[in-house]
Design a protein around this motif. Structure first.
Motif, mmCIF file in Angstrom:
data_model
loop_
_atom_site.group_PDB
_atom_site.id
_atom_site.type_symbol
_atom_site.label_atom_id
_atom_site.label_comp_id
_atom_site.label_asym_id
_atom_site.label_seq_id
_atom_site.Cartn_x
_atom_site.Cartn_y
_atom_site.Cartn_z
ATOM 1 N N ASP A 34 -2.522 18.400 21.002
ATOM 2 C CA ASP A 34 -1.944 18.317 22.348
ATOM 3 C C ASP A 34 -1.317 16.964 22.636
ATOM 4 N N GLY A 35 -1.141 16.139 21.595
ATOM 5 C CA GLY A 35 -0.481 14.854 21.755
ATOM 6 C C GLY A 35 -1.377 13.693 21.381
ATOM 7 N N ASP A 36 -0.757 12.570 21.100
ATOM 8 C CA ASP A 36 -1.499 11.383 20.681
ATOM 9 C C ASP A 36 -2.012 10.611 21.894
ATOM 10 N N THR A 37 -3.126 9.912 21.681
ATOM 11 C CA THR A 37 -3.640 8.966 22.659
ATOM 12 C C THR A 37 -3.884 7.648 21.956
ATOM 13 N N LEU A 38 -3.374 6.553 22.526
ATOM 14 C CA LEU A 38 -3.514 5.228 21.933
ATOM 15 C C LEU A 38 -4.531 4.439 22.744
ATOM 16 N N TYR A 39 -5.618 4.073 22.098
ATOM 17 C CA TYR A 39 -6.659 3.269 22.728
ATOM 18 C C TYR A 39 -6.426 1.819 22.331
ATOM 19 N N ASP A 56 7.544 6.656 24.002
ATOM 20 C CA ASP A 56 6.634 7.797 24.062
ATOM 21 C C ASP A 56 5.194 7.366 23.808
ATOM 22 N N ASP A 57 5.017 6.408 22.885
ATOM 23 C CA ASP A 57 3.672 5.918 22.603
ATOM 24 C C ASP A 57 3.130 5.105 23.769
ATOM 25 N N ALA A 58 3.982 4.281 24.373
ATOM 26 C CA ALA A 58 3.538 3.426 25.477
ATOM 27 C C ALA A 58 3.021 4.255 26.642
ATOM 28 N N ALA A 59 3.592 5.456 26.824
ATOM 29 C CA ALA A 59 3.174 6.306 27.936
ATOM 30 C C ALA A 59 1.800 6.922 27.713
ATOM 31 N N ARG A 60 1.267 6.781 26.500
ATOM 32 C CA ARG A 60 -0.015 7.412 26.170
ATOM 33 C C ARG A 60 -1.111 6.386 25.895
ATOM 34 N N VAL A 61 -0.931 5.185 26.419
ATOM 35 C CA VAL A 61 -1.902 4.106 26.189
ATOM 36 C C VAL A 61 -3.082 4.236 27.145
ATOM 37 N N VAL A 62 -4.282 4.119 26.576
ATOM 38 C CA VAL A 62 -5.506 3.970 27.364
ATOM 39 C C VAL A 62 -5.998 2.546 27.138
#
Length: 330
Positions: A34-39, A56-62
């Motif tokens: 369902d998509g990548d998550t970057l911790y 796209d990666d920046a939008a998935r940063v935790v």
């Protein structure tokens, strides 16, 4: 879960994943259907978003507080969150051969980056060698190499220098010893995640220079797409006896192997059964006391392309491939 420098930098398109070259990555990635998550460590997040990550990666940063482990948070250890449906986490170790195979087959963008990196590393070696003399210290030579690499945006992962008194050492960390009449320079430099490895000789020609190039030629001849790594390794090792060295000379130092996002990915042995891909980066490094050759090359259906090349460096042709010769002191 992607947690190593080599896997993360590959997956994120060459992003720099470190602060300390000796430290762990400052982020971890959960790659899910369902998509990548970057911790990402919170104190590094703004810099990575601005300078290293795609939009796209920046939008998935935790953002993870600096005092928590990004890996623990990504796997639910710190927050209690289930990282994937069913709670099952697949670590890199669970799919190590598949990850290596994915990294091995370079795409066009990676090949372009590798060619540029290889030229830059070779140019640094040429520029530094032109300023050396027998009186130069090993540490002064290493300092110049490091400065040349950093000026080109290249991380100096390995810098080895041996003057004539220390040539028997296969991994000579630099000292205050003088270079003398013959010296070895070794560089492993990383940019955009990719690593270029090269060795050069300055000063006198070595008695075994041609023979060690013949051993390398045996490795090159055996390294073809579709061949298993253990098969190429054994064929290359047989080149020692064919070149007049002791048949067991290969046991005294590792012989290199595939490279890319790790210095060797993996280091070749007679039990590594990875398959040579195309295009696939390699850095074989056959050696004997006082003799060694090493360059980063691209293996493809077209043959062997040397990446760490500078036309200013003197060469000799072995097996149809231009190989570096010892460069006299200026």
């Amino acid at each position: 879960m992607l947690t190593s420098h080599e896997a993360l930098s590959w997956y994120l398109g060459g992003a720099r994943t470190h602060v300390s070259l000796a430290g762990p990555p400052v982020l971890a990635v959960r790659a899910a259907r369902d998509g990548d998550t970057l911790y990402v460590s919170a104190n590094e997040a703004d810099r990575l978003i601005a300078e290293e990550l795609a939009a796209d990666d920046a939008a998935r940063v935790v953002r993870v507080p600096w005092y928590e482990s990004v890996v623990a948070r990504a796997t639910g250890g710190a927050s209690g969150d289930a990282p994937v449906a069913g709670g099952r986490v697949i670590g890199e170790a669970d799919v190590a051969p598949q990850l290596r195979a994915a990294r091995a087959e370079l795409v066009a963008e990676e090949v372009d980056r590798y060619r540029a990196l290889g030229r830059a590393v070779a140019e640094v070696l040429t520029d530094v060698a032109a300023e050396l003399s027998p009186a130069t210290s090993e540490r002064a030579a290493a300092t110049a190499l490091a400065a040349g690499l950093v000026a080109r945006g290249i991380d100096p992962l390995v810098l080895l220098v041996a003057g004539d008194e220390r040539l028997p050492h296969r991994h000579p960390l630099p000292t205050e010893a003088r270079l003398g009449q013959r010296a070895m320079l070794v560089v492993c430099g990383r940019r955009h995640g990719l690593i270029a490895n090269a060795t050069r000789w300055v000063g006198e020609i070595g008695a075994d220079d041609d023979r060690i190039l013949a051993v390398e030629a045996a490795f090159f001849a055996a390294t073809r797409p579709g061949v298993r790594l253990d098969e190429a390794f054994r064929a290359g090792c047989r080149g020692y006896a064919d070149a007049g060295f002791a048949p067991d000379e290969w046991t005294r130092h590792h012989q290199g192997g595939p490279t890319g996002y790790a210095g060797r990915d993996p280091r070749a042995t007679d039990v590594t059964r990875d398959v040579v891909r195309t295009p696939h980066a390699f850095a074989w490094n056959p050696s004997a006391p006082g003799a060694k050759v090493e360059d980063t090359v691209l293996i493809s259906d077209a043959g062997v392309e040397v990446l760490t090349v500078d036309p200013r460096w003197p060469t000799t042709v072995i097996g149809g491939i231009a190989r570096p010769a010892a460069r006299p002191f200026s």
